[in-house]
Design a protein around this motif. Structure first.
Motif, PDB file in Angstrom:
ATOM      1  N   LEU A 149     118.267  -8.108  74.376  1.00  0.00           N
ATOM      2  CA  LEU A 149     117.098  -8.996  74.314  1.00  0.00           C
ATOM      3  C   LEU A 149     116.329  -8.995  75.634  1.00  0.00           C
ATOM      4  O   LEU A 149     115.104  -9.129  75.655  1.00  0.00           O
ATOM      5  N   TYR A 150     117.058  -8.840  76.727  1.00  0.00           N
ATOM      6  CA  TYR A 150     116.437  -8.833  78.056  1.00  0.00           C
ATOM      7  C   TYR A 150     115.454  -7.668  78.202  1.00  0.00           C
ATOM      8  O   TYR A 150     114.482  -7.753  78.962  1.00  0.00           O
ATOM      9  N   CYS A 151     115.709  -6.590  77.445  1.00  0.00           N
ATOM     10  CA  CYS A 151     114.869  -5.391  77.549  1.00  0.00           C
ATOM     11  C   CYS A 151     113.596  -5.480  76.712  1.00  0.00           C
ATOM     12  O   CYS A 151     112.740  -4.591  76.790  1.00  0.00           O
ATOM     13  N   ILE A 152     113.477  -6.526  75.885  1.00  0.00           N
ATOM     14  CA  ILE A 152     112.279  -6.664  75.053  1.00  0.00           C
ATOM     15  C   ILE A 152     111.112  -7.123  75.933  1.00  0.00           C
ATOM     16  O   ILE A 152     111.193  -8.175  76.575  1.00  0.00           O
ATOM     17  N   PRO A 153     110.020  -6.375  75.983  1.00  0.00           N
ATOM     18  CA  PRO A 153     108.895  -6.770  76.842  1.00  0.00           C
ATOM     19  C   PRO A 153     108.097  -7.927  76.234  1.00  0.00           C
ATOM     20  O   PRO A 153     107.901  -7.995  75.021  1.00  0.00           O
ATOM     21  N   ASN A 154     107.685  -8.852  77.075  1.00  0.00           N
ATOM     22  CA  ASN A 154     106.791  -9.952  76.674  1.00  0.00           C
ATOM     23  C   ASN A 154     107.321 -10.753  75.486  1.00  0.00           C
ATOM     24  O   ASN A 154     106.573 -11.101  74.569  1.00  0.00           O
ATOM     25  N   LYS A 155     108.610 -11.023  75.482  1.00  0.00           N
ATOM     26  CA  LYS A 155     109.156 -11.785  74.353  1.00  0.00           C
ATOM     27  C   LYS A 155     108.663 -13.230  74.413  1.00  0.00           C
ATOM     28  O   LYS A 155     108.550 -13.829  75.487  1.00  0.00           O
ATOM     29  N   GLN A 156     108.391 -13.782  73.237  1.00  0.00           N
ATOM     30  CA  GLN A 156     107.804 -15.117  73.118  1.00  0.00           C
ATOM     31  C   GLN A 156     108.812 -16.147  72.611  1.00  0.00           C
ATOM     32  O   GLN A 156     108.425 -17.213  72.145  1.00  0.00           O
ATOM     33  N   PHE A 157     110.088 -15.835  72.678  1.00  0.00           N
ATOM     34  CA  PHE A 157     111.103 -16.752  72.167  1.00  0.00           C
ATOM     35  C   PHE A 157     112.130 -17.052  73.254  1.00  0.00           C
ATOM     36  O   PHE A 157     112.228 -16.342  74.253  1.00  0.00           O
ATOM     37  N   LYS A 158     112.887 -18.125  73.032  1.00  0.00           N
ATOM     38  CA  LYS A 158     113.945 -18.528  73.948  1.00  0.00           C
ATOM     39  C   LYS A 158     115.305 -18.127  73.368  1.00  0.00           C
ATOM     40  O   LYS A 158     115.483 -18.082  72.150  1.00  0.00           O
ATOM     41  N   VAL A 159     116.243 -17.869  74.270  1.00  0.00           N
ATOM     42  CA  VAL A 159     117.579 -17.417  73.866  1.00  0.00           C
ATOM     43  C   VAL A 159     118.613 -18.437  74.314  1.00  0.00           C
ATOM     44  O   VAL A 159     118.588 -18.909  75.456  1.00  0.00           O
ATOM     45  N   GLY A 160     119.513 -18.789  73.408  1.00  0.00           N
ATOM     46  CA  GLY A 160     120.588 -19.724  73.733  1.00  0.00           C
ATOM     47  C   GLY A 160     121.929 -19.205  73.250  1.00  0.00           C
ATOM     48  O   GLY A 160     122.001 -18.440  72.283  1.00  0.00           O
ATOM     49  N   THR A 161     122.997 -19.600  73.929  1.00  0.00           N
ATOM     50  CA  THR A 161     124.338 -19.189  73.517  1.00  0.00           C
ATOM     51  C   THR A 161     125.365 -20.174  74.046  1.00  0.00           C
ATOM     52  O   THR A 161     125.025 -21.176  74.689  1.00  0.00           O
ATOM     53  N   LEU A 162     126.637 -19.898  73.769  1.00  0.00           N
ATOM     54  CA  LEU A 162     127.735 -20.724  74.250  1.00  0.00           C
ATOM     55  C   LEU A 162     128.407 -20.038  75.433  1.00  0.00           C
ATOM     56  O   LEU A 162     128.442 -18.810  75.505  1.00  0.00           O
ATOM     57  N   GLY A 163     128.961 -20.838  76.345  1.00  0.00           N
ATOM     58  CA  GLY A 163     129.717 -20.303  77.469  1.00  0.00           C
ATOM     59  C   GLY A 163     130.999 -21.084  77.655  1.00  0.00           C
ATOM     60  O   GLY A 163     131.032 -22.295  77.416  1.00  0.00           O
ATOM     61  N   HIS A 164     132.047 -20.393  78.079  1.00  0.00           N
ATOM     62  CA  HIS A 164     133.344 -21.050  78.243  1.00  0.00           C
ATOM     63  C   HIS A 164     133.818 -21.074  79.693  1.00  0.00           C
ATOM     64  O   HIS A 164     134.493 -22.011  80.107  1.00  0.00           O
ATOM     65  N   TYR A 165     133.498 -20.032  80.457  1.00  0.00           N
ATOM     66  CA  TYR A 165     133.991 -19.930  81.832  1.00  0.00           C
ATOM     67  C   TYR A 165     132.824 -19.666  82.784  1.00  0.00           C
ATOM     68  O   TYR A 165     131.802 -19.092  82.396  1.00  0.00           O
ATOM     69  N   GLU A 166     132.999 -20.076  84.039  1.00  0.00           N
ATOM     70  CA  GLU A 166     131.921 -19.994  85.022  1.00  0.00           C
ATOM     71  C   GLU A 166     131.417 -18.563  85.204  1.00  0.00           C
ATOM     72  O   GLU A 166     130.209 -18.320  85.273  1.00  0.00           O
ATOM     73  N   ASP A 167     132.347 -17.588  85.312  1.00  0.00           N
ATOM     74  CA  ASP A 167     131.915 -16.203  85.533  1.00  0.00           C
ATOM     75  C   ASP A 167     131.140 -15.669  84.332  1.00  0.00           C
ATOM     76  O   ASP A 167     130.166 -14.919  84.484  1.00  0.00           O
ATOM     77  N   GLY A 192     119.482 -13.015  81.212  1.00  0.00           N
ATOM     78  CA  GLY A 192     118.239 -13.613  80.739  1.00  0.00           C
ATOM     79  C   GLY A 192     118.380 -14.699  79.700  1.00  0.00           C
ATOM     80  O   GLY A 192     117.385 -15.095  79.078  1.00  0.00           O
ATOM     81  N   VAL A 193     119.594 -15.211  79.481  1.00  0.00           N
ATOM     82  CA  VAL A 193     119.771 -16.296  78.510  1.00  0.00           C
ATOM     83  C   VAL A 193     119.155 -17.577  79.076  1.00  0.00           C
ATOM     84  O   VAL A 193     119.419 -17.956  80.222  1.00  0.00           O
ATOM     85  N   ASP A 194     118.328 -18.244  78.270  1.00  0.00           N
ATOM     86  CA  ASP A 194     117.594 -19.428  78.745  1.00  0.00           C
ATOM     87  C   ASP A 194     118.443 -20.695  78.731  1.00  0.00           C
ATOM     88  O   ASP A 194     118.338 -21.528  79.628  1.00  0.00           O
ATOM     89  N   PHE A 195     119.277 -20.842  77.699  1.00  0.00           N
ATOM     90  CA  PHE A 195     120.091 -22.051  77.581  1.00  0.00           C
ATOM     91  C   PHE A 195     121.524 -21.666  77.248  1.00  0.00           C
ATOM     92  O   PHE A 195     121.765 -20.865  76.338  1.00  0.00           O
ATOM     93  N   ILE A 196     122.469 -22.225  78.001  1.00  0.00           N
ATOM     94  CA  ILE A 196     123.889 -21.951  77.756  1.00  0.00           C
ATOM     95  C   ILE A 196     124.611 -23.271  77.539  1.00  0.00           C
ATOM     96  O   ILE A 196     124.594 -24.150  78.408  1.00  0.00           O
ATOM     97  N   TYR A 197     125.204 -23.399  76.383  1.00  0.00           N
ATOM     98  CA  TYR A 197     125.981 -24.595  76.057  1.00  0.00           C
ATOM     99  C   TYR A 197     127.353 -24.439  76.705  1.00  0.00           C
ATOM    100  O   TYR A 197     128.176 -23.629  76.273  1.00  0.00           O
ATOM    101  N   ASP A 198     127.589 -25.210  77.766  1.00  0.00           N
ATOM    102  CA  ASP A 198     128.866 -25.168  78.485  1.00  0.00           C
ATOM    103  C   ASP A 198     129.907 -25.889  77.634  1.00  0.00           C
ATOM    104  O   ASP A 198     130.001 -27.115  77.639  1.00  0.00           O
ATOM    105  N   HIS A 199     130.674 -25.112  76.916  1.00  0.00           N
ATOM    106  CA  HIS A 199     131.554 -25.634  75.870  1.00  0.00           C
ATOM    107  C   HIS A 199     132.465 -26.750  76.370  1.00  0.00           C
ATOM    108  O   HIS A 199     132.498 -27.846  75.807  1.00  0.00           O
ATOM    109  N   TYR A 200     133.206 -26.481  77.435  1.00  0.00           N
ATOM    110  CA  TYR A 200     134.228 -27.433  77.869  1.00  0.00           C
ATOM    111  C   TYR A 200     133.630 -28.668  78.536  1.00  0.00           C
ATOM    112  O   TYR A 200     134.241 -29.732  78.544  1.00  0.00           O
ATOM    113  N   THR A 201     132.431 -28.546  79.104  1.00  0.00           N
ATOM    114  CA  THR A 201     131.800 -29.704  79.740  1.00  0.00           C
ATOM    115  C   THR A 201     131.095 -30.582  78.716  1.00  0.00           C
ATOM    116  O   THR A 201     131.308 -31.799  78.651  1.00  0.00           O
TER     117      THR A 201
END
Length: 534
Positions: free
Chosen positions: A479-497, A506-515
Motif C-alpha cells: 500500500l505504501y507504494c501506491i502513489p497519491n492514495k486517498q485512503f487511510k490504513v489501519g491495523t492491529l499491533g501487539h509488540y513495540e517493534d 505507512g500505516v496511519d492508525f495502529i490499534y495497540d492490542h494490549y494497551t
C-alpha cells in the motif's frame, strides 16, 4: 563425557546463539540451528545424539499433525498438485541421476564408479523438498493458508506419499495385514477423539490431547502396522481438522513443534563431517537446486496458476529434503551406495537451506522487481487465483476476514451498509462467508498486482485485519507504494517493534492490542454498571 544436564545447556546455548546471530544478519533462525549442529560435530560433542534424533522425530510428527489440522484433503486432487508433483519428481530424478552417473564415469575421481540404478536412487533423493524448511518459511511469512502456501503444502504431502511407497518397496515386504483394519480403526478413534475434545478445557489437557492424537493415535498406530509413522500423524491431523477446536489445538502445539524441530537441524549437522570431495559434490548439486525451482515454476504456470502464485510456491519448494538422508541410509544399509553419500546429501541439504533462505525472505520484493519477465509465463486463460479488478462503490475494505475481520465487518456495516467489502486469500473461507451473504471476494492483499490493477475510486479506509503480523506488514508495504492514495490504513499491533515497523510502512492508525483492550474493557464495564444503576 559431559553430564546430561550440562550437555543440554550446551545444546540450548548453541541453538540460541546461532539462531540469534542468523536473525541479526537477516537469515531465518533455522540457519543458525543448522550451524550449531555442525559446530557440535566439529567439537566432537556427539553424546546424546540418539536423544536429538528422537526429539527431531517428535518435531516432524508434530509438524505434520498441525499441517493436517489445517489441510483440506480435496486440495490434493488439484491437477497442479498431484500431476505437477509426479512430473516434477520423474524429471528431476532422471536429470539428477543422469548427472551423477556422468560425473561418476567422467574420471574426475570425486567418488568411485556407481551404477545407473544407484545414480537414479540419488536423483530420487534429490527430487524431494523439505517439509520442515518449507513450512517454517511459510509460517514466517504468515502464508501457510495462502493459496500458494496450500499449493506448496499439497505438493509436499504428495511427495510424502511417494516416500511411503519407496520405504515399503525398499523393505522388500508389504505392511502388516493389520493395515487393512486401519480405516475402521481411524474411524472409531476419530469419533472417540471428537468426544474427548468436546469435553476438555483449554489448559494443559488440551496440549496433552494434541500429543496423544499425533504420536499415539496417529504415528504409533501406523508404525504398528508397518507404515511410516509421520504419515500417521498427518492423517490423524486431517481427521481432526473438521472439529471446531482444531485451530485451538494447532495453536497449543505450535511452540512444542518449534522447540522439537530445533533438534532436526542439530541432527543434520551431526550426520557427519564433510571431506573436500563431499563439499565439492554438494556445491555441484546446487546447480540442480535452481533447475528444481525453475521446473516447479514452469510446471505450475502450465497448470494454469498465475506466475506470482507459482513463483512463491516454487521458492518455498526450492530446497533439498531430509528424506534424501533416509534414502541414503536405506541405500547404504542395502549396499547400494557408499556411506560417504550420507555426508554429501546432508551437506547438500544444508547448503540448499542457506541459499534458498534469502530468496524466500525477499520473495515478494524479487517478484515485484522481475514481474514484467515472470508474468510472461501466465497462460491466456482464466486462472483459479485471478483477483478482482473493480471494487465499485466500496468505501471500506477489510484485508483478512478471519475472526477479527468478520467482527470488524459486522460493526462497520452498521454505518456504511453494503459499501463495506472484505477480501481474503483463503478460498474455503470466502465460499463459506459468501453463503452467509457477506460481501467478500477472493484476493491476496500482499500481491502488488492486485493493488496496481484493482479499480477502487471510492475507498476511504483499508483495514489490515488478518491479525498476522508478517501478512499485515507485507500488505502495508504494498500500500505504501501506491502513489497519491486517498485512503487511510489501519491495523492491529501487539509488540513495540512490530508497531514501529508498521508505522515505517505507512500505516496511519495502529490499534495497540494490549494497551487499548484494557481501556475498552474498563470503559464498557463502567457503562454496564451505569446502565444497571439506572
Amino acid at each position: 563425557m559431559l553430564e546430561p544436564w550440562l550437555l543440554n545447556t550446551v545444546w540450548i546455548s548453541l541453538a540460541f546463539v546461532g539462531g540469534l546471530f542468523a536473525k541479526r544478519i537477516s537469515l531465518p533462525p533455522l540457519i543458525g540451528f543448522l550451524a550449531a549442529g555442525f559446530m557440535l560435530n566439529a567439537f566432537d560433542i556427539t553424546e546424546g545424539s540418539q536423544a536429538i534424533e528422537i526429539a527431531a522425530s517428535i518435531g516432524i510428527m508434530l509438524l505434520l499433525f498441525t499441517i493436517g489440522l489445517k489441510l483440506n484433503i480435496r486440495d490434493l486432487f488439484e491437477k497442479a498438485i498431484w500431476m505437477g508433483t509426479s512430473l516434477h519428481m520423474v524429471i528431476i530424478t532422471v536429470l539428477s541421476g543422469g548427472f551423477v552417473f556422468l560425473i561418476s564415469v567422467s574420471g574426475l575421481n570425486l567418488f568411485t564408479d556407481i551404477s545407473i540404478q544407484t545414480a537414479l536412487l540419488i536423483g530420487f533423493a534429490l527430487s524431494f523438498s523439505s517439509t520442515v524448511f518449507a513450512i517454517k518459511i511459510l509460517e514466517g511469512r504468515g502464508e501457510v493458508n495462502a493459496f500458494h502456501g496450500k499449493i506448496a503444502i499439497g505438493i509436499l504431502i504428495m511427495q510424502d506419499v511417494f516416500a511411503v511407497l519407496f520405504i515399503t518397496i525398499s523393505k522388500g515386504s508389504l505392511p502388516s495385514v493389520w493395515a487393512l483394519a486401519l480405516p475402521l480403526f481411524l474411524y472409531a478413534v476419530r469419533y472417540l477423539l471428537f468426544k474427548i475434545l468436546d469435553s476438555i478445557d483449554h489448559g494443559e489437557l488440551l496440549t496433552l490431547f494434541g500429543l496423544f492424537a499425533a504420536m499415539v493415535a496417529g504415528a504409533a498406530s501406523f508404525q504398528f502396522v508397518g507404515l511410516k509413522p509421520d504419515l500417521g500423524a498427518l492423517i490423524m491431523g486431517i481427521l481432526l481438522g473438521g472439529h471446531p477446536r482444531a485451530k485451538e489445538v494447532a495453536t497449543h502445539m505450535m511452540s512444542y513443534k518449534d522447540f522439537f524441530l530445533i533438534a532436526f537441524f542439530f541432527e543434520i549437522g551431526l550426520s557427519g563431517m564433510p571431506t573436500w570431495n563431499s563439499l565439492i559434490m554438494a556445491l555441484i548439486f546446487i546447480a540442480i537446486l535452481f533447475i528444481k525451482g525453475g521446473l516447479f515454476l514452469g510446471l505450475l504456470t502450465r497448470f494454469n496458476l498465475r506466475s506470482r502464485t507459482s513463483w512463491l510456491s516454487s521458492l518455498s519448494l526450492m530446497n533439498f529434503s531430509e528424506f534424501g538422508l533416509i534414502v541414503a541410509g536405506i541405500g547404504v544399509k542395502n549396499g547400494w551406495m557408499e556411506p560417504e553419500w550420507l555426508v554429501i546429501l546432508a551437506l547438500t541439504m544444508s547448503l540448499s537451506f542457506i541459499i534458498s533462505s534469502p530468496f524466500n525472505q525477499y520473495a515478494h520484493q524479487l517478484f515485484d522487481r522481475y514481474k514484467n519477465i515472470l508474468m510472461r509465463l501466465n497462460t491466456k486463460t482464466d486462472h483459479p487465483d485471478d483477483e478482482p479488478v473493480n471494487l465499485g462503490d466500496t468505501e471500506v475494505l477489510l484485508c483478512g476476514m478471519g475472526r477479527v475481520g468478520k467482527v470488524a465487518y459486522e460493526h462497520l456495516t452498521k454505518q456504511f451498509g453494503n459499501k463495506v467489502m472484505g477480501i481474503d486469500y483463503n478460498h474455503e473461507r470466502v465460499k463459506k462467508l459468501k453463503k452467509s451473504n457477506i460481501n467478500i471476494l477472493w484476493g491476496d492483499s500482499t500481491d502488488s498486482n492486485f493493488w496496481e490493477n484493482v479499480n477502487m475510486p471510492k475507498i476511504k479506509m483499508v483495514l489490515l485485519s488478518t491479525d498476522d503480523y508478517p501478512t499485515d506488514l507485507n500488505t502495508a508495504n504494498e500500500l505504501y507504494c501506491i502513489p497519491n492514495k486517498q485512503f487511510k490504513v489501519g491495523t492491529l499491533g501487539h509488540y513495540e517493534d512490530e508497531i514501529e515497523a508498521l508505522k515505517k510502512a505507512g500505516v496511519d492508525f495502529i490499534y495497540d492490542h494490549y494497551t487499548l483492550i484494557g481501556k475498552e474493557f474498563a470503559g464498557e464495564f463502567l457503562e454496564f454498571l451505569d446502565t444497571k444503576s439506572t
